[in-house]
Write a protein that holds these residues in place. Structure first.
Motif, PDB file in Angstrom:
ATOM      1  N   UNK A   1     -24.590  -1.359 -17.686  1.00  0.00           N
ATOM      2  CA  UNK A   1     -23.169  -1.664 -17.697  1.00  0.00           C
ATOM      3  C   UNK A   1     -22.576  -1.149 -16.386  1.00  0.00           C
ATOM      4  N   UNK A   2     -21.897  -2.021 -15.674  1.00  0.00           N
ATOM      5  CA  UNK A   2     -21.272  -1.669 -14.402  1.00  0.00           C
ATOM      6  C   UNK A   2     -19.754  -1.784 -14.531  1.00  0.00           C
TER       7      UNK A   2
ATOM      8  N   UNK B   1     -22.315  -6.771 -17.162  1.00  0.00           N
ATOM      9  CA  UNK B   1     -23.672  -6.318 -17.430  1.00  0.00           C
ATOM     10  C   UNK B   1     -24.645  -6.965 -16.456  1.00  0.00           C
ATOM     11  N   UNK B   2     -25.677  -6.216 -16.087  1.00  0.00           N
ATOM     12  CA  UNK B   2     -26.826  -6.781 -15.399  1.00  0.00           C
ATOM     13  C   UNK B   2     -28.025  -6.573 -16.308  1.00  0.00           C
ATOM     14  N   UNK B   3     -28.719  -7.667 -16.636  1.00  0.00           N
ATOM     15  CA  UNK B   3     -29.879  -7.588 -17.522  1.00  0.00           C
ATOM     16  C   UNK B   3     -31.101  -8.163 -16.820  1.00  0.00           C
ATOM     17  N   UNK B   4     -32.181  -7.395 -16.827  1.00  0.00           N
ATOM     18  CA  UNK B   4     -33.437  -7.830 -16.215  1.00  0.00           C
ATOM     19  C   UNK B   4     -34.337  -8.427 -17.280  1.00  0.00           C
ATOM     20  N   UNK B   5     -34.822  -9.643 -17.012  1.00  0.00           N
ATOM     21  CA  UNK B   5     -35.707 -10.347 -17.937  1.00  0.00           C
ATOM     22  C   UNK B   5     -37.086 -10.515 -17.301  1.00  0.00           C
ATOM     23  N   UNK B   6     -38.107 -10.303 -18.130  1.00  0.00           N
ATOM     24  CA  UNK B   6     -39.478 -10.567 -17.710  1.00  0.00           C
ATOM     25  C   UNK B   6     -40.118 -11.453 -18.771  1.00  0.00           C
TER      26      UNK B   6
ATOM     27  N   UNK C   1     -18.758  -0.004 -27.653  1.00  0.00           N
ATOM     28  CA  UNK C   1     -18.078  -1.264 -27.971  1.00  0.00           C
ATOM     29  C   UNK C   1     -16.646  -1.268 -27.439  1.00  0.00           C
ATOM     30  N   UNK C   2     -15.960  -0.156 -27.576  1.00  0.00           N
ATOM     31  CA  UNK C   2     -14.559  -0.111 -27.154  1.00  0.00           C
ATOM     32  C   UNK C   2     -14.420  -0.056 -25.638  1.00  0.00           C
ATOM     33  N   UNK C   3     -15.300   0.676 -24.956  1.00  0.00           N
ATOM     34  CA  UNK C   3     -15.209   0.701 -23.490  1.00  0.00           C
ATOM     35  C   UNK C   3     -15.518  -0.686 -22.934  1.00  0.00           C
ATOM     36  N   UNK C   4     -16.483  -1.378 -23.538  1.00  0.00           N
ATOM     37  CA  UNK C   4     -16.843  -2.719 -23.097  1.00  0.00           C
ATOM     38  C   UNK C   4     -15.703  -3.699 -23.330  1.00  0.00           C
TER      39      UNK C   4
END
Length: 335
Positions: A223-224, A209-214, A195-198
């Motif tokens: 997290x990049x 963030x990159x989130x893959x949805x199916x 949480x703190x790094x974000x």
């Protein structure tokens, strides 16, 4: 050289001189947010700032001593050794651990005898780094054929990868991250850490963030981080559902394309096994996945300890070899 503390007014100059996101000013602020003592210093030559670094201090239980930790910092030369000796004495350190951001093939400098080769690395000695200056076509050609196939397969299945920075997306990431650590049984940072790094790096424009949805269901989240000319992939998580759609492969490809879109030059994949990686190694699956993207396997000069209290150092090292204390101590210094 003259050793001096770095002040807030020097933030811009500080960031110009460091070479890794973990040495960035913003990362230091994140570490301070965890309640960890952090020190920033600069080495001056003829009045000009030449070298900068930050290190954290970690209290050794049941003693009044500390361990200093300096990850991804400058080359361990004579000037740095003298500076760290002073810092170690002033802060009652039993030893200081260094993991320089120095590639072995790019330095001919000898390591001063003050630095002892460490029996306990925290970062891996090897890493995959991709050249983002190449065109997308060139990059795809450099991938393993199976990796290209899996990317096309994910696209064929209709997997969608979305760049996100919302609080809702972060909760999805967090759930998938801890689902993965539990499923695969490896040590991961705690919730407060994430949480703190974000929060800290997102507010600085250095995290996404990159989130893959199916079928509208999140299957994978990464997290990049970005700093200077480099995109970093430090953390990720995935669901065990629908492994056949190869969501992770598409996330990685989209991360590479994102780095190019941001005009970055390198994609740092955070760690890997060595050139003779064995399939029996528990990290082999991660290594093989990253290897499929055709990055250069680089070797860093490794981990070193600058020791001030040999008795405590030997006791600490001995205890760290025991299980489950080994896991406890790794979590203690990395958090």
């Amino acid at each position: 050289m003259d050793l001096r503390p770095i002040t807030e007014k020097q933030k811009s100059n500080y960031n110009k001189l460091v070479t890794h996101v973990i040495q960035s000013w913003e990362w230091g602020e994140f570490r301070k947010g965890l309640g960890i003592p952090l020190l920033r210093y600069g080495l001056y030559e003829n009045g000009k700032l030449k070298t900068v670094f930050q290190l954290t201090l970690h209290h050794i239980p049941f003693t009044n001593y500390y361990v200093g930790y300096l990850p991804k910092g400058p080359s361990p030369n004579k000037e740095l050794a003298e500076a760290l000796k002073r810092i170690g004495r002033e802060n009652n350190c039993a030893f200081i651990k260094l993991e320089p951001n120095v590639i072995a093939s790019k330095t001919k400098q000898s390591i001063p005898a003050d630095f002892k080769k460490s029996p306990k690395p925290l970062f891996t000695k090897y890493n995959f780094v991709l050249d983002l200056i190449k065109s997308e076509e060139e990059l795809l050609k450099s991938f393993h054929s199976k990796t290209r196939y899996n990317i096309r397969l994910a696209q064929k299945h209709g997997v969608k990868v979305i760049e996100e920075t919302s609080d809702k997306a972060f909760e999805i990431y967090l759930k998938l991250y801890f689902e993965t650590t539990k499923r695969q049984g490896y040590h991961g940072h705690n919730e407060d850490y994430h949480r703190k790094v974000w929060k800290t790096l997102k507010s600085a424009g250095m995290a996404r963030l990159l989130i893959a949805y199916y079928k509208n269901r999140p299957l994978s989240a990464w997290m990049l981080l970005n700093f200077k000319d480099t995109l970093y992939y430090p953390y990720g998580g995935s669901s065990k559902s629908h492994p056949e759609v190869m969501a992770n492969n598409l996330v990685c490809w989209e991360a590479i394309k994102l780095g190019k879109k941001m005009s970055l030059k390198k994609f740092d994949m955070w760690g890997a096994l060595g050139p003779d990686a064995k399939s029996s190694d528990p990290w082999y699956g991660f290594h093989r996945f990253k290897q499929g993207y055709g990055g250069q396997l680089v070797e860093y000069i490794g981990t070193y300890d600058l020791v001030f209290n040999w008795l405590l150092y030997f006791v600490f090292t001995f205890i760290d070899k025991l299980t489950p204390l080994k896991v406890f101590l790794l979590k203690w210094i990395s958090h």
